[in-house]
Design a protein around this motif. Structure first.
Motif, PDB file in Angstrom:
ATOM      1  N   TYR A  10       0.792  -1.218   0.000  1.00  0.00           N
ATOM      2  CA  TYR A  10       0.000   0.000   0.000  1.00  0.00           C
ATOM      3  C   TYR A  10       0.834   1.283   0.000  1.00  0.00           C
ATOM      4  N   GLN A  11       2.073   1.220   0.488  1.00  0.00           N
ATOM      5  CA  GLN A  11       2.951   2.398   0.497  1.00  0.00           C
ATOM      6  C   GLN A  11       4.348   2.006   0.000  1.00  0.00           C
ATOM      7  N   PRO A  12       4.462   1.573  -1.243  1.00  0.00           N
ATOM      8  CA  PRO A  12       5.760   1.080  -1.733  1.00  0.00           C
ATOM      9  C   PRO A  12       6.874   2.119  -1.714  1.00  0.00           C
ATOM     10  N   THR A  13       6.560   3.357  -2.067  1.00  0.00           N
ATOM     11  CA  THR A  13       7.592   4.394  -2.094  1.00  0.00           C
ATOM     12  C   THR A  13       8.088   4.714  -0.691  1.00  0.00           C
ATOM     13  N   LEU A  14       7.186   4.737   0.283  1.00  0.00           N
ATOM     14  CA  LEU A  14       7.572   5.015   1.664  1.00  0.00           C
ATOM     15  C   LEU A  14       8.500   3.928   2.200  1.00  0.00           C
ATOM     16  N   VAL A  15       8.178   2.677   1.900  1.00  0.00           N
ATOM     17  CA  VAL A  15       8.981   1.559   2.410  1.00  0.00           C
ATOM     18  C   VAL A  15      10.335   1.492   1.718  1.00  0.00           C
ATOM     19  N   MET A  16      10.346   1.637   0.400  1.00  0.00           N
ATOM     20  CA  MET A  16      11.590   1.510  -0.358  1.00  0.00           C
ATOM     21  C   MET A  16      12.449   2.765  -0.286  1.00  0.00           C
ATOM     22  N   GLY A  17      11.837   3.894   0.049  1.00  0.00           N
ATOM     23  CA  GLY A  17      12.593   5.138   0.117  1.00  0.00           C
ATOM     24  C   GLY A  17      12.764   5.820  -1.221  1.00  0.00           C
ATOM     25  N   GLU A  18      12.299   5.171  -2.303  1.00  0.00           N
ATOM     26  CA  GLU A  18      12.376   5.754  -3.636  1.00  0.00           C
ATOM     27  C   GLU A  18      11.363   5.037  -4.529  1.00  0.00           C
ATOM     28  N   ASP A  19      11.090   5.640  -5.672  1.00  0.00           N
ATOM     29  CA  ASP A  19      10.135   5.058  -6.610  1.00  0.00           C
ATOM     30  C   ASP A  19      10.832   4.003  -7.456  1.00  0.00           C
ATOM     31  N   LYS A  20      10.469   2.742  -7.259  1.00  0.00           N
ATOM     32  CA  LYS A  20      11.070   1.642  -8.018  1.00  0.00           C
ATOM     33  C   LYS A  20      10.078   1.005  -8.983  1.00  0.00           C
ATOM     34  N   GLY A  21       9.074   1.760  -9.370  1.00  0.00           N
ATOM     35  CA  GLY A  21       8.118   1.269 -10.352  1.00  0.00           C
ATOM     36  C   GLY A  21       7.079   0.324  -9.787  1.00  0.00           C
ATOM     37  N   ILE A  22       6.928   0.294  -8.457  1.00  0.00           N
ATOM     38  CA  ILE A  22       5.929  -0.561  -7.816  1.00  0.00           C
ATOM     39  C   ILE A  22       4.639   0.233  -7.645  1.00  0.00           C
ATOM     40  N   LEU A  23       3.537  -0.331  -8.107  1.00  0.00           N
ATOM     41  CA  LEU A  23       2.243   0.326  -8.004  1.00  0.00           C
ATOM     42  C   LEU A  23       1.521  -0.204  -6.776  1.00  0.00           C
ATOM     43  N   SER A  24       0.985   0.679  -5.979  1.00  0.00           N
ATOM     44  CA  SER A  24       0.257   0.238  -4.794  1.00  0.00           C
ATOM     45  C   SER A  24      -0.965  -0.581  -5.216  1.00  0.00           C
ATOM     46  N   LEU A  25      -1.359  -1.512  -4.360  1.00  0.00           N
ATOM     47  CA  LEU A  25      -2.422  -2.451  -4.713  1.00  0.00           C
ATOM     48  C   LEU A  25      -3.739  -1.742  -4.995  1.00  0.00           C
ATOM     49  N   HIS A  26      -4.119  -0.809  -4.132  1.00  0.00           N
ATOM     50  CA  HIS A  26      -5.402  -0.127  -4.339  1.00  0.00           C
ATOM     51  C   HIS A  26      -5.387   0.749  -5.580  1.00  0.00           C
ATOM     52  N   ASP A  27      -4.256   1.368  -5.891  1.00  0.00           N
ATOM     53  CA  ASP A  27      -4.168   2.180  -7.110  1.00  0.00           C
ATOM     54  C   ASP A  27      -4.301   1.310  -8.357  1.00  0.00           C
ATOM     55  N   ALA A  28      -3.711   0.102  -8.307  1.00  0.00           N
ATOM     56  CA  ALA A  28      -3.812  -0.809  -9.448  1.00  0.00           C
ATOM     57  C   ALA A  28      -5.250  -1.255  -9.671  1.00  0.00           C
ATOM     58  N   VAL A  29      -5.964  -1.539  -8.578  1.00  0.00           N
ATOM     59  CA  VAL A  29      -7.373  -1.953  -8.690  1.00  0.00           C
ATOM     60  C   VAL A  29      -8.211  -0.817  -9.263  1.00  0.00           C
ATOM     61  N   ILE A  30      -8.012   0.384  -8.757  1.00  0.00           N
ATOM     62  CA  ILE A  30      -8.782   1.540  -9.236  1.00  0.00           C
ATOM     63  C   ILE A  30      -8.482   1.825 -10.703  1.00  0.00           C
ATOM     64  N   THR A  31      -7.199   1.758 -11.080  1.00  0.00           N
ATOM     65  CA  THR A  31      -6.808   2.011 -12.473  1.00  0.00           C
ATOM     66  C   THR A  31      -7.437   0.996 -13.413  1.00  0.00           C
ATOM     67  N   ALA A  32      -7.441  -0.294 -13.000  1.00  0.00           N
ATOM     68  CA  ALA A  32      -8.050  -1.331 -13.828  1.00  0.00           C
ATOM     69  C   ALA A  32      -9.538  -1.061 -14.032  1.00  0.00           C
ATOM     70  N   ALA A  33     -10.231  -0.643 -12.960  1.00  0.00           N
ATOM     71  CA  ALA A  33     -11.667  -0.348 -13.078  1.00  0.00           C
ATOM     72  C   ALA A  33     -11.907   0.862 -13.964  1.00  0.00           C
ATOM     73  N   MET A  34     -11.047   1.897 -13.839  1.00  0.00           N
ATOM     74  CA  MET A  34     -11.222   3.114 -14.632  1.00  0.00           C
ATOM     75  C   MET A  34     -10.959   2.881 -16.118  1.00  0.00           C
ATOM     76  N   LYS A  35     -10.240   1.823 -16.454  1.00  0.00           N
ATOM     77  CA  LYS A  35     -10.011   1.499 -17.863  1.00  0.00           C
ATOM     78  C   LYS A  35     -11.256   0.918 -18.521  1.00  0.00           C
ATOM     79  N   CYS A  36     -12.196   0.458 -17.695  1.00  0.00           N
ATOM     80  CA  CYS A  36     -13.423  -0.158 -18.203  1.00  0.00           C
ATOM     81  C   CYS A  36     -14.509   0.906 -18.417  1.00  0.00           C
ATOM     82  N   ASP A  37     -15.546   0.528 -19.115  1.00  0.00           N
ATOM     83  CA  ASP A  37     -16.660   1.445 -19.343  1.00  0.00           C
ATOM     84  C   ASP A  37     -17.252   1.914 -18.014  1.00  0.00           C
TER      85      ASP A  37
END
Length: 368
Positions: A254-281
């Motif tokens: 849920y907070q990949p950037t906070l844990v890793m200390g930098e952006d390593k291209g990991i998408l948070s789980l809830h953002d991925a779910v929301i993005t997938a839904a927003m791609k649909c009608d």
């Protein structure tokens, strides 16, 4: 679909394979999807006789055997090894003759048509199975939850796949991945412990697997030190403080950037779910958010489904329905059992005679 004998269901996982009969309410066999060959071969397979071990038998011989995973990122990477695993499942684990059984086989959402054709070749030409049905894991997981439309959140060993499903069909263009899964969890814990001077040698994987089982996720990060404290007892009796590792590994979802200390291209789980839904009608989103189904081994982390619901609701400002299960690790297999009992499932099966007559054409028609 009516067969004289119960259908066999095989769910191929990158880490665990689940197999059993459609008449049962739980897989008969579950074992690590791994094949072991002697170290001295060094890749020179077939030049002289040797023993091949599969699953736990291979892991028990880790000191003398080279282990390989036939399924990587949800897709079959080594067909010879996968064929051996299927043969082992049918003859040794389930103790059935494949000539007598129809088989339902799970597939990853990214499985190509060529891979499905290859599966048909193995089952019809090598194992002599009379009938085969290949179904996507997200669809089977939705069936197990009593839905045909919803969002499958598959948290596996080496991939986390978010797949919107509408009326039993995967919406492939909306598929999302987080780039953080079980193997990254293990690597994070291993790296963190090594930085503190802990090296477990040849038993590293076994110990890390046990530590992984203690990962948890809180709905609120504000917690007392006493609740935060965790220890793991090593085989030699030594206690290792793993408080930071098991907390941060879960928080990574849920907070990949906070844990890793930098952006390593990991998408948070809830953002991925929301993005997938927003791609649909837009008309589909309400139905998708009303049936979010976490499945796979990592979905069994305590607190993960509840936190997922909280994070999504805070982002989209509307209630969502997270469907939890005590057997989420085997949800795709359970969905296969549900599918086998559907009256219309017979339309999707391919029979050996059909494959012999029409070849790849019928695979493309049935398993789009």
């Amino acid at each position: 679909m009516v067969f004289e004998k119960p259908v066999v269901i095989i769910d191929n996982g990158s880490n665990m394979l689940k197999a059993g009969f459609a008449c049962d309410n739980h897989p008969v066999s579950m074992f690590r999807t791994v094949v072991g060959r002697p170290n001295y071969l060094k890749g020179s397979y077939g030049r002289k006789p040797y023993e091949v071990y599969i699953g736990d038998d291979a892991i028990d011989r880790i000191e003398d055997y080279e282990l390989s995973n036939p399924v990587v990122n949800g897709r079959i990477a080594h067909w010879d090894n996968m064929e051996r695993v299927w043969h082992h499942v049918l003859y040794r684990e389930l103790k059935v003759a494949p000539e007598d059984r129809g088989v339902i086989l799970s597939s990853n959402v990214n499985t190509t048509m060529q891979e499905k054709i290859h599966c048909c070749e193995v089952f019809f030409e090598t194992l002599n199975t009379p009938a085969l049905c290949i179904q996507p894991q997200p669809v089977m997981s939705l069936y197990a939850s009593g839905f045909t439309t919803g969002m499958c959140v598959d948290l596996g060993h080496d991939t986390v796949d978010i797949s919107p499903v509408y009326e039993g069909g995967v919406i492939k263009y909306a598929h999302m991945m987080t780039n953080y899964a079980g193997i990254q969890v293990i690597n994070y814990i291993n790296d963190s412990l090594r930085d503190r001077g802990h090296d477990f040698g040849i038993h590293t994987l076994e110990i890390l697997g046990n530590i992984q089982k203690q990962i948890y996720i809180t709905s609120d990060c504000a917690m007392s030190r006493r609740n935060y404290k965790r220890e793991h007892i090593l085989p030699d009796g030594q206690a290792v403080d793993i408080s930071q590792e098991v907390f941060m590994a879960g928080e990574m979802f849920y907070q990949p950037t906070l844990v890793m200390g930098e952006d390593k291209g990991i998408l948070s789980l809830h953002d991925a779910v929301i993005t997938a839904a927003m791609k649909c009608d837009a008309d589909l989103r309400t139905e998708l958010f009303d049936a979010i189904v976490p499945c796979g081994g990592m979905s069994m982390i305590p607190g993960l489904p509840g936190r997922l619901g909280i994070e999504i609701e805070e982002s989209i400002h509307r209630p969502v329905n997270i469907l939890t299960s005590g057997e989420a690790y085997a949800l795709a297999w359970l969905g296969g059992a549900v599918f086998a009992g559907l009256p219309d499932s017979g339309k999707i099966w391919i029979f050996k005679k059909q494959f012999e007559d029409h070849g790849a054409k019928i695979v493309r028609n049935k398993f789009m």
